[in-house]
Design an enzyme around this catalytic site. Structure first.
Site, mmCIF file in Angstrom:
data_model
loop_
_atom_site.group_PDB
_atom_site.id
_atom_site.type_symbol
_atom_site.label_atom_id
_atom_site.label_comp_id
_atom_site.label_asym_id
_atom_site.label_seq_id
_atom_site.Cartn_x
_atom_site.Cartn_y
_atom_site.Cartn_z
ATOM 1 N N SER A 129 -9.756 -0.687 7.349
ATOM 2 C CA SER A 129 -9.269 -0.636 5.896
ATOM 3 C C SER A 129 -8.520 -1.755 5.037
ATOM 4 C CB SER A 129 -8.268 0.695 5.829
ATOM 5 O OG SER A 129 -8.974 1.892 5.777
ATOM 6 N N LYS A 183 0.892 -1.287 -0.193
ATOM 7 C CA LYS A 183 0.045 -0.022 0.168
ATOM 8 C C LYS A 183 0.957 1.179 -0.078
ATOM 9 C CE LYS A 183 -3.756 1.943 2.491
ATOM 10 N NZ LYS A 183 -4.542 1.646 3.897
ATOM 11 N N SER A 192 -9.624 1.667 2.888
ATOM 12 C CA SER A 192 -8.808 2.401 1.940
ATOM 13 C C SER A 192 -7.890 1.562 1.212
ATOM 14 C CB SER A 192 -7.994 3.496 3.106
ATOM 15 O OG SER A 192 -7.392 2.659 3.899
HETATM 16 N N1 GLN Z 1 -13.028 3.907 6.334
HETATM 17 C C1 GLN Z 1 -12.681 4.508 7.633
HETATM 18 C C2 GLN Z 1 -12.176 5.660 7.323
HETATM 19 O O1 GLN Z 1 -12.428 6.320 6.473
HETATM 20 C C3 GLN Z 1 -11.424 3.536 7.807
HETATM 21 C C4 GLN Z 1 -10.076 3.849 7.175
HETATM 22 C C5 GLN Z 1 -8.838 3.096 7.650
HETATM 23 O O2 GLN Z 1 -9.015 1.985 8.242
HETATM 24 N N2 GLN Z 1 -7.663 3.407 7.191
HETATM 25 O O3 GLN Z 1 -11.561 6.333 8.250
#
Ligand code: GLN
Length: 483
Positions: free
Chosen positions: A174, A75, A150
């Protein structure tokens, strides 16, 4: 069978070289990229160099790590020395890290072959990868749908076999939510199990790095390679790392599985509920003891998270001011330069979070918001403790829905936030969680979430492995990977 073990056997027997394997994956990645856009950077040259080095070591008769010669995607919020690290944000334009994150350093030493850096929601803020400032990543099962987020690029890359394994980061879901949307295994370890040195910080009390893979055993092998105490990360735990993969057995007789009642009702698609019920029935057939647990404070998880995560993000993102990293927009004054750089460099969701977080932390509001959220966080932890008094592993859907169409939720941040309803409590409590495929709804994968006790990774993998061996959802491939 584990993809890593299969490739390792081929390498050991001399059927294929690491360079052959790297070429095959790089070629497939190139072919699929125009449709999927999982990657922000392809590191073809580095991959071939790393693969050649593995072949040399094999020739020399060295004993190698199971990850040697295995294509992996990272990532793009983990620093890779000499290779752009963008966090899918314009504000990091031109930033080339002068150092290597601990996880990639460990993977390099193990001989893993990095094929590229994957797309994400800007600074990992989002649930669909649509907040990337660079490109949209498609879901390999349906190109009109999002891959989740994400870590959408890392999930899509493994699902479409552009890489055997990949790394993501999970602050509120995420890793698990995109794993669920893309039909792969995704795992968030216990807070502190994996070093975050070189991971670009989003919300420091929640962030953890973890593996994506097609099978539980592959995920266990990858976690094995990256876990452990790191003097460069004060939050990393000084604990012994068990041999996760070696201990996997398909038996779980007597294991107590707690079904989280509060995550099985409202807001969850009918098909998702139905498939999770079937998974519970499979566990019963395997000899697990099913109990129901109640976690009444989980309904406050989302609002608690959306105070804590933006607050921490607003502090972490203060460093992007045009002075040290990436983008700089000149102006007449220093303050003007800061403002212009941040205005141009950050996308809408990142700005929204900075605004919410700055507000929640400001004098006069701190007690009402941040402090209160921390108290609710304690209550959520207590609900978990009570649940673990009755069960060894907890179970719920990973996400209330299957992958949605690109564009369907971009104008409605609240409905996007709901995507992480089931994963967020796990981060707030610092526990390990795993998502694995448990069926399909309208051709799209559904994920089952298992949650372990703190440092209960072994039991978590074990529970996931037993289910995986009893089903064949993980053997289904997305149409794009077969074509
Ligand atoms: N979807 C969640 C957010 O927008 C989690 C994101 C993540 O785990 N990096 O914060």
């Amino acid at each position: 069978m584990s993809v890593i073990r299969t490739l390792q056997t081929q390498l050991q027997q001399g059927d294929r070289t690491a360079v052959d394997i790297a070429r095959e994956y790089l070629e497939r990645t190139q072919q699929l990229e125009s449709k999927l856009k999982s990657f922000l950077t392809l590191t073809e040259e580095k991959a071939l160099e790393q693969a050649a080095a593995v072949d040399d070591r094999l020739q020399a008769g060295e004993e190698l790590s199971p990850l040697a010669g295995i294509p992996i995607a990272i990532k793009d919020n983990m620093c890779t020395k000499g290779i752009a690290t963008t966090c899918a944000s314009h504000i990091l334009a031109g930033f080339i890290p002068p150092y290597e994150s601990t996880v990639t350093q460990k993977l390099n030493a193990a001989g893993a072959v990095m094929v590229g850096k994957t797309n994400l929601d800007e600074f990992a803020m989002g649930s669909s990868t649509e907040n990337s400032a660079m490109q949209l990543t498609a879901n390999p099962w349906d190109l009109d749908c999002v891959p989740g987020g994400s870590s959408g690029g890392s999930a899509a890359a493994v699902s479409a076999d552009q890489a055997v394994i990949s790394l993501g980061s999970d602050t509120g879901g995420s890793i698990r939510q995109p794993a669920s949307f893309c039909g792969v295994v995704g795992m968030k370890p216990t807070y502190g199990l994996v070093s975050r040195y070189g991971l670009v910080a989003f919300a420091s009390s929640l962030d953890q790095i973890g593996p994506f893979a097609r099978t539980v055993e592959d995920a266990a092998l990858l976690l094995q390679a990256i876990a452990g105490r790191d003097p460069m990360d004060a939050t990393s735990l000084d604990v012994e790392i068990p041999d996760y993969a070696a201990a996997l057995k398909p038996e779980i007789a007597g294991l107590r599985i707690g079904v989280i009642k509060d995550l099985m009702g409202e807001g969850c698609e009918e098909d998702v509920k139905e498939l999770v019920q079937r998974a519970i029935a499979t566990y019963e057939e395997l000899g697990a003891e099913i109990v129901e647990v109640e976690c009444p404070t989980f309904k406050y998880g989302l609002s608690t998270y959306y105070i804590i995560a933006p607050s921490e993000a607003s502090a972490n993102l203060a460093r992007y001011d045009g002075v040290k990293y990436g983008l700089r927009e000149e102006a007449d004054s220093l303050i003007g330069m800061y403002a212009k750089t941040r205005e141009r460099g950050f996308g809408a969701e990142v700005k929204r979070r900075i605004a919410i977080g700055t507000y929640a932390l400001s004098a006069g509001y701190y007690d009402a918001y941040y402090l209160k959220a921390q108290k609710v966080r304690t209550l959520i932890k207590r609900d978990f403790e009570a649940a673990f008094a009755k069960a060894d592993v907890l179970l719920s859907p990973t996400s209330p829905s299957v992958a949605f169409k690109a564009g369907a939720k971009v104008g409605d941040p609240l409905s996007m936030y709901l995507s992480d309803l089931m994963t967020i409590p796990v981060n707030l409590a610092g526990l390990p969680g795993l998502s694995l495929p448990c069926g399909f709804s309208q051709g799209l994968p559904v994920g089952l979430q298992l949650i372990g006790k703190a440092l209960g990774e072994m039991q978590l993998f074990q529970a996931a492995y037993a289910y995986e061996q009893a089903t064949d959802w993980h053997k289904q491939r997305p149409p794009i990977a077969i074509a």
